[in-house]
Design a protein around this motif. Structure first.
Motif, PDB file in Angstrom:
ATOM      1  N   THR A 274       1.971   4.708  -6.196  1.00  0.00           N
ATOM      2  CA  THR A 274       2.610   5.228  -7.414  1.00  0.00           C
ATOM      3  C   THR A 274       3.997   5.783  -7.116  1.00  0.00           C
ATOM      4  OG1 THR A 274       0.454   5.756  -8.379  1.00  0.00           O
ATOM      5  CG2 THR A 274       2.374   6.866  -9.311  1.00  0.00           C
ATOM      6  N   ARG A 275       4.153   6.454  -5.976  1.00  0.00           N
ATOM      7  CA  ARG A 275       5.467   6.982  -5.592  1.00  0.00           C
ATOM      8  C   ARG A 275       6.489   5.858  -5.439  1.00  0.00           C
ATOM      9  NH1 ARG A 275       2.550  10.884  -2.398  1.00  0.00           N
ATOM     10  NH2 ARG A 275       2.610   9.483  -0.611  1.00  0.00           N
ATOM     11  N   VAL A 276       6.086   4.780  -4.799  1.00  0.00           N
ATOM     12  CA  VAL A 276       6.997   3.652  -4.601  1.00  0.00           C
ATOM     13  C   VAL A 276       7.356   3.020  -5.955  1.00  0.00           C
ATOM     14  CG1 VAL A 276       7.207   1.341  -3.618  1.00  0.00           C
ATOM     15  CG2 VAL A 276       6.229   3.180  -2.253  1.00  0.00           C
TER      16      VAL A 276
ATOM     17  N   GLN B  88       0.817  -1.219   0.000  1.00  0.00           N
ATOM     18  CA  GLN B  88       0.000   0.000   0.000  1.00  0.00           C
ATOM     19  C   GLN B  88       0.848   1.265   0.000  1.00  0.00           C
ATOM     20  OE1 GLN B  88      -3.483  -0.201  -0.345  1.00  0.00           O
ATOM     21  NE2 GLN B  88      -2.758  -2.272  -0.775  1.00  0.00           N
ATOM     22  N   GLY B  89       2.159   1.122  -0.209  1.00  0.00           N
ATOM     23  CA  GLY B  89       3.034   2.290  -0.278  1.00  0.00           C
ATOM     24  C   GLY B  89       3.282   2.956   1.057  1.00  0.00           C
ATOM     25  N   GLU B  90       3.047   2.244   2.165  1.00  0.00           N
ATOM     26  CA  GLU B  90       3.248   2.829   3.486  1.00  0.00           C
ATOM     27  C   GLU B  90       4.700   3.292   3.620  1.00  0.00           C
ATOM     28  OE1 GLU B  90       2.256  -0.250   2.702  1.00  0.00           O
ATOM     29  OE2 GLU B  90       0.947  -1.106   4.237  1.00  0.00           O
TER      30      GLU B  90
ATOM     31  N   MET C 145      13.073  -0.240   1.087  1.00  0.00           N
ATOM     32  CA  MET C 145      13.943  -0.795   0.050  1.00  0.00           C
ATOM     33  C   MET C 145      14.054   0.162  -1.134  1.00  0.00           C
ATOM     34  SD  MET C 145      12.648  -4.741  -0.163  1.00  0.00           S
ATOM     35  CE  MET C 145      12.306  -5.700   1.313  1.00  0.00           C
ATOM     36  N   ALA C 146      12.898   0.691  -1.565  1.00  0.00           N
ATOM     37  CA  ALA C 146      12.885   1.588  -2.722  1.00  0.00           C
ATOM     38  C   ALA C 146      13.691   2.854  -2.457  1.00  0.00           C
ATOM     39  CB  ALA C 146      11.443   1.943  -3.088  1.00  0.00           C
TER      40      ALA C 146
END
Length: 607
Positions: A393-395, A352-354, A362-363
């Motif tokens: 989307t950011r991740v 969920q991009g938390e 990691m990203a």
């Protein structure tokens, strides 16, 4: 059923449910024995039906779950008895800066705690269990908490984190019958994206309610547990006054695909990957975890599990027999570098991009043990919960910049929903044939879409109730109708160690601070002579152009003039009036110059 042991022994069946089965012959009998259930309960139903004209009314009080995907919670009150179904949380979005969790406002339950006979949790997802530790703390009493073995396992893990001990966790199975005060509860199996999901048929002297919980109609489930059509038909035959049903996918016209289809898509992706594979999924999606593990082992890879909730939930599921893995195929993250990249699959949180999740770290190159490199394959095996799309989307963009090959459900069938589509919802409505219907679990658009489906299968328009949190329904012998809303409803924010102290005004201030910055104006005034003494101090933080000496100088001049004008008007003794004039003067200057409205904090000190 009010056993005090944290893991009560099952009434039927028992043992670890084998893969591909219902948990043994006795468990099969419990799920598919409507005749036995009917024999046991039909007499009670007839006696209660005759007494309905003299019996109390049933109030259905949704406290959460009707304004988004999350914080599901409903109270059922009949006479001097009350039960609660689910107690979930919602995760914050960009509109809740600094907030950790969002709870339903369960003040009504606390105010009537003497009536509370038990809490039933339909399944182990956070949006149905997450508020339970907070509710139990506030209740200050041990109330029976009912759920399946895995559901209680996850709940017990939460209770340990919150240092809650000796709670009454009572295990129930499909086919079990429980009495709580004047309420009778009969449980039936439903298929969802987590093992151990249940629906409930609830009866009291005022009538009957069928609550589906979250479900879909997967006919090839990973664990062999299907939504129990036989039980739905049986309860429909007994009579359902009010049905409450999952609305999440009411706008989707197709049948929801089987979870088994995800495994078929995962295996070729993992097999063709040249380097490491990182799979992000919900930590409670044990069926998905099983399929990732199976695909990794089939491709000759070892599995690394990382992320606090992923490690905790997989261990609970394995200990309880819901997850079947060989410890020889699981390696510690610190040992990962000893293997070639093409021999590793990393299973983590962060779908969920938390920001603090394993995948996000990691990203961003911030994870302690796993760093993603160009050529790695990343699979996001989930759909963003509404409100989380930007974060996901950011991740994905961060991963793309690194050079990772990213798969999500738009590229391959790496995720299927755990919720029924519109055709499945119509099928269940047609089987149960309730007299009245209330869609639950969804945003307003989902509830409205489900209401239209109910009308399409023949439920009269005036027998369908689209509700808001805090509204009530009243059920008695004359039918179902809207009641007066409760006074206390809404949400409670968890902000660090603070629960319920963060107001909407605080959130507005945080949003303003993030968008336009803050200006602090400090000045001293002689209390006897009502005149300014000493220099004016103006500090700007996060304000565009706030480091311009000319702007600071003009702001100081505006402050001094505002003070002088207020004192001349005879209000020099009123600190509030002085601060208001300073705030208005500086705000007007910044709007005229910058077209921005930062938070202006005036401080007038009387000396």
């Amino acid at each position: 059923m009010d056993q005090d042991n944290n893991q009560s022994s099952p009434k039927r069946g028992g043992g670890k449910p084998p893969r591909g089965g219902q948990g043994g012959a006795k468990r099969q009998e419990a799920v598919q024995a409507p005749k036995k259930l009917s024999k046991r309960t039909s007499g009670t139903m007839n006696r209660r039906s005759r007494s309905r004209k003299d019996g109390p009314k049933l109030r259905v009080i949704p406290l959460g779950g009707l304004d988004g995907i999350g914080k599901n919670m409903t109270a059922f009150e009949c006479g001097d008895d009350m039960i609660v179904i689910d107690a979930g949380i919602m995760f914050p979005d960009d509109g809740h800066p600094g907030i950790d969790l969002i709870l339903p406002d369960y003040t009504y339950v606390l105010e009537h705690a003497d009536k509370l006979r038990g809490i039933f949790i339909t399944h182990g997802h956070e949006d149905h269990t997450g508020a339970l530790p907070y509710l139990v703390k506030d209740l200050g009493a041990h109330v029976p908490i009912l759920g399946t073995k895995l559901t209680l396992g996850f709940i017990n893990g939460k209770f340990e984190e919150h240092r809650l001990r000796n709670e009454k966790l009572t295990e129930v199975h499909p086919g079990d019958h429980v009495e709580l005060g004047c309420f009778s509860l009969d449980f039936f199996a439903v298929n969802h994206s987590i093992p151990g999901a249940l629906g409930v048929y609830l009866r009291c002297p005022a009538g009957s309610v069928l609550h589906t919980g979250d479900f879909k109609l997967d006919q090839t489930p990973i664990d062999g547990v299907r939504t129990d059509f036989n039980a739905l038909s049986h309860f429909g035959h007994l009579g359902v006054d009010l049905m409450m049903s999952d609305s999440t996918n009411a706008q989707k016209t197709e049948f929801t695909k089987s979870e088994a289809e995800v495994g078929k898509a995962l295996r070729p992706i993992i097999a063709s990957a040249k380097q490491r594979v990182i799979v992000a999924a919900f930590s409670s999606h044990i069926h998905r975890v099983q399929q990732v593990y199976d695909a990794a082992v089939a491709c000759g890879r070892k599995v690394v599990v990382t992320g606090r909730s992923m490690v905790q939930n997989t261990k609970i599921a394995e200990d309880l027999g819901y997850l079947h893995v060989d410890s020889n195929n699981i390696i510690d993250a610190y040992d990962m570098n000893d293997l070639p990249p093409e021999k590793v699959v990393v299973l983590c949180t962060g779908s969920q991009g938390e920001p603090l999740s394993a995948l996000a770290r990691m990203a961003n190159g911030e994870h302690r043990t796993v760093s993603i490199e160009a050529g790695d394959t990343v699979i996001i095996s989930a759909t963003p919960v509404p409100g989380n799309e930007k974060a996901v989307t950011r991740v994905i963009n961060c991963l793309a910049k690194i050079g990772a090959d990213v798969y999500d459900k738009s590229r391959a069938l790496v995720h299927v929903s755990g919720h029924a589509g519109s055709e499945e919802l119509k099928l269940v409505l047609s089987i149960v044939q309730p007299k009245y219907f209330m869609p639950v679990h969804g945003e307003a658009a989902h509830l409205r879409a489900h209401a239209r489906l109910a009308e399409a299968v023949g439920i009269p328009h005036d027998h369908i109730f689209v509700m808001d949190n805090g509204d009530t329904l009243t059920l008695d012998r004359s039918g179902v109708r809207r009641g007066a809303p409760i006074e206390e409803s809404g949400v409670v924010f968890v902000d660090g160690m603070s629960v319920g102290d963060t107001s909407p005004r605080v959130l507005r201030d945080r949003t303003l601070l993030a968008g336009d910055g803050v200006v602090i104006c400090s000045v001293a005034v002689d209390a006897k002579k009502d005149r300014q003494v000493g220099p004016t101090d103006v500090i700007m933080r996060g304000v565009s152009g706030g480091d311009d000496p000319e702007l600071i100088e003009d702001a100081c001049a505006r402050v001094e003039k505002a003070l002088a004008d207020t004192i001349s008007a005879g209000k020099g003794h009123d600190v509030n009036a002085l601060e208001k004039s300073v705030r208005e003067a500086v705000s007007k200057l910044l709007w005229d110059r910058l077209r921005r409205r930062p938070v202006v904090i005036p401080t007038v000190i009387k000396i």
